[in-house]
Enzyme design. Structure first.
Site, PDB file in Angstrom:
ATOM      1  N   VAL A   1      53.374 -11.331  39.320  1.00 33.99           N
ATOM      2  CA  VAL A   1      52.353 -10.562  39.583  1.00 33.99           C
ATOM      3  C   VAL A   1      52.681 -10.166  40.932  1.00 33.99           C
ATOM      4  CG1 VAL A   1      49.856 -10.307  40.456  1.00 33.99           C
ATOM      5  CG2 VAL A   1      50.410 -11.616  38.415  1.00 33.99           C
TER       6      VAL A   1
ATOM      7  N   ALA B   1      53.893 -11.564  46.343  1.00 37.75           N
ATOM      8  CA  ALA B   1      54.244 -11.768  44.828  1.00 37.75           C
ATOM      9  C   ALA B   1      54.212 -12.904  44.412  1.00 37.75           C
ATOM     10  CB  ALA B   1      55.115 -10.842  44.255  1.00 37.75           C
ATOM     11  N   LYS B   2      54.039 -13.523  43.181  1.00 35.98           N
ATOM     12  CA  LYS B   2      54.041 -14.734  42.709  1.00 35.98           C
ATOM     13  C   LYS B   2      54.278 -14.791  41.209  1.00 35.98           C
ATOM     14  CE  LYS B   2      53.611 -18.953  44.891  1.00 35.98           C
ATOM     15  NZ  LYS B   2      53.799 -19.032  46.183  1.00 35.98           N
ATOM     16  N   GLY B   3      54.839 -15.640  40.804  1.00 33.71           N
ATOM     17  CA  GLY B   3      54.794 -16.016  39.211  1.00 33.71           C
ATOM     18  C   GLY B   3      55.330 -17.302  38.783  1.00 33.71           C
TER      19      GLY B   3
END
Ligand code: GLU
Length: 434
Positions: free
Chosen positions: A73, A118-120
């Site tokens: 994301v 962002a991260k995921g």
């Protein structure tokens, strides 16, 4: 809301996973109201720019194919390329990735870095897979993400259950899919790589060091030092271990530690170095370490101490245990460990929370150094890294502390206000396309 997850994957049978999104939004809106954030910018920052969900097949050691779900994301890139970690954990889902991506935007902004957030990650329990399987999963995930990541676009890094090995596989896979002449120029597609493969000396300890440093600075404001202070650490992974290591070096005493299976206590002190050595030959687990007593999971936060370091998952300090906490400083090594209800209880009790976006920002700050090192074809020395890191973190801490004192608001609200204002300024200066 409480979600029940598979026992083998769980810290306990109940993990509150869905509160993270509520937490981050509450924190954002409360700061946005406070600074009277422009309403249009508020709308932009309340949503995530891109949400990538990939499903990909991987051959397991037994010959069977398993399908995995991976997430990335990208919340906001007003200040620069998207930046943030990838975690491998059963609690990874779109909501968790969204919340964690938002925290990254505030973190990089507060740290003064030229990055967005962002991260995921992948929804899985890495303990259930062999090293070869994890390598294939990581490489296939990288391939599936394709050009959604990139050294000037979105730069992943380690997070929960991922490490420098994961990043080495990612960068190798990404570089291998570029035309030959461009391969080396793409090394900074991820940070947190091993030092021998473009990684930065000191990136491993940077997050834990920052946790320790912010605690030290916080105590200094009270006219105190770490000497003789008792601390408890939730999570003995990269962040928990290094934070405990630096705390102990400065004379503090670890009196309780918890990992996904076990909680240990010893008021005489648990040696961080001995425990670390023990975990290396005990599948990274703290179970059965002597001399320490095993106590019930739910008794961890009630252990007598001065400093509490949650360094594991989100939503661990809740209205159910906030009252039990004895510490007067909570240093958020994890992202989102304290929920909004708990925070109100703790604030009323006068407990200081060093907020995640400040407390654990040493990691992404060192990631920025690694990215610069790769981009400029340089090799930085450890002492140089630690010196620069100390300077940057101290500046951030002082900024947040000063604002919180001047405005009589919490360190969290102050950190959010500073972070949001920087992004607001960028939007105000350049407007909205088209
Ligand atoms: N995963 C870390 C964090 O939550 C590091 C992110 C990075 O280095 O990009 O801040």
């Amino acid at each position: 809301m409480i979600a029940t997850v598979k026992k083998s994957n769980a810290r306990s049978s109940k993990i509150p996973v869905q509160g993270m999104m509520e937490n981050v939004m509450e924190q954002f809106y409360s700061a946005a109201d406070y600074i009277d954030l422009n309403n249009n910018i508020r709308k932009i920052l309340a949503i995530t720019n891109n949400e990538i969900v990939v499903k990909f097949p991987v051959r397991m050691d037994n010959g069977e194919v398993e399908i995995f779900t991976g997430y990335r994301v990208q919340h906001n890139n007003a200040l620069g390329p998207y930046k943030g970690g990838l975690r491998y954990h059963p609690t990874v889902d779109i909501d968790a990735a969204r919340a964690l991506a938002m925290w990254m935007t505030w973190k990089t902004s507060l740290a003064g870095l030229p990055y967005g957030g962002a991260k995921g990650g992948i929804k899985l329990n890495p303990k259930l897979y062999s090293k070869n399987e994890l390598e294939r999963i990581t490489r296939r995930f990288t391939y599936a993400l394709a050009d959604n990541i990139g050294p000037e676009h979105d730069i992943p890094a380690p997070d929960v259950n991922t490490n420098s090995q994961t990043m080495a596989w990612m960068s190798d896979t990404y570089m291998s899919t570029r035309p030959p002449a461009e391969r080396s120029a793409n090394q900074h597609v991820v940070t947190g790589k091993p030092a021998g493969s473009g990684g930065l000396e000191g990136r491993d300890r940077a997050t834990g060091y920052g946790v320790f440093l912010t605690v030290k600075l916080q105590l200094e404001k009270r006219g105190e030092t770490l000497e003789g202070k008792r601390f408890i650490v939730q999570g003995f992974g990269n962040v928990g271990y290094w934070a405990a290591h630096f705390m102990e070096n400065e004379g503090a005493k670890m009196v309780a530690v918890q990992d996904a299976q076990t909680t240990l206590e010893n008021q005489d002190g648990i040696s961080v170095a001995d425990l670390f050595q023990y975990t290396q030959s005990n599948a990274n687990a703290i179970a059965n370490f002597i001399p320490a007593n095993e106590i019930a999971t739910e008794d961890f936060f009630g252990v007598d101490c001065e400093v509490c370091i949650p360094a594991a998952l989100g939503n661990q300090i809740t209205q159910e245990n906030a009252d039990k906490i004895k510490a007067f400083v909570i240093a958020e090594g994890a992202n989102g460990p304290t929920n909004g209800d708990a925070e109100k209880i703790l604030e009323n009790r006068g407990v200081t929370i060093i907020p995640d976006i400040l407390c654990n920002s040493g990691g992404v700050t060192a990631s920025y150094f690694e990215w610069l090192q790769n981009r400029n074809g340089e090799l930085w020395q450890l002492d140089e890294v630690m010196e620069k890191l100390t300077k940057k973190l101290t500046e951030s801490f002082e900024k947040v502390y000063k604002y919180s004192q001047e405005e009589s608001i919490s360190m969290r609200k102050a950190a959010f206000c500073i972070a949001i204002k920087r992004i607001e300024m960028a939007y105000t200066q350049r407007g909205i396309f088209p």
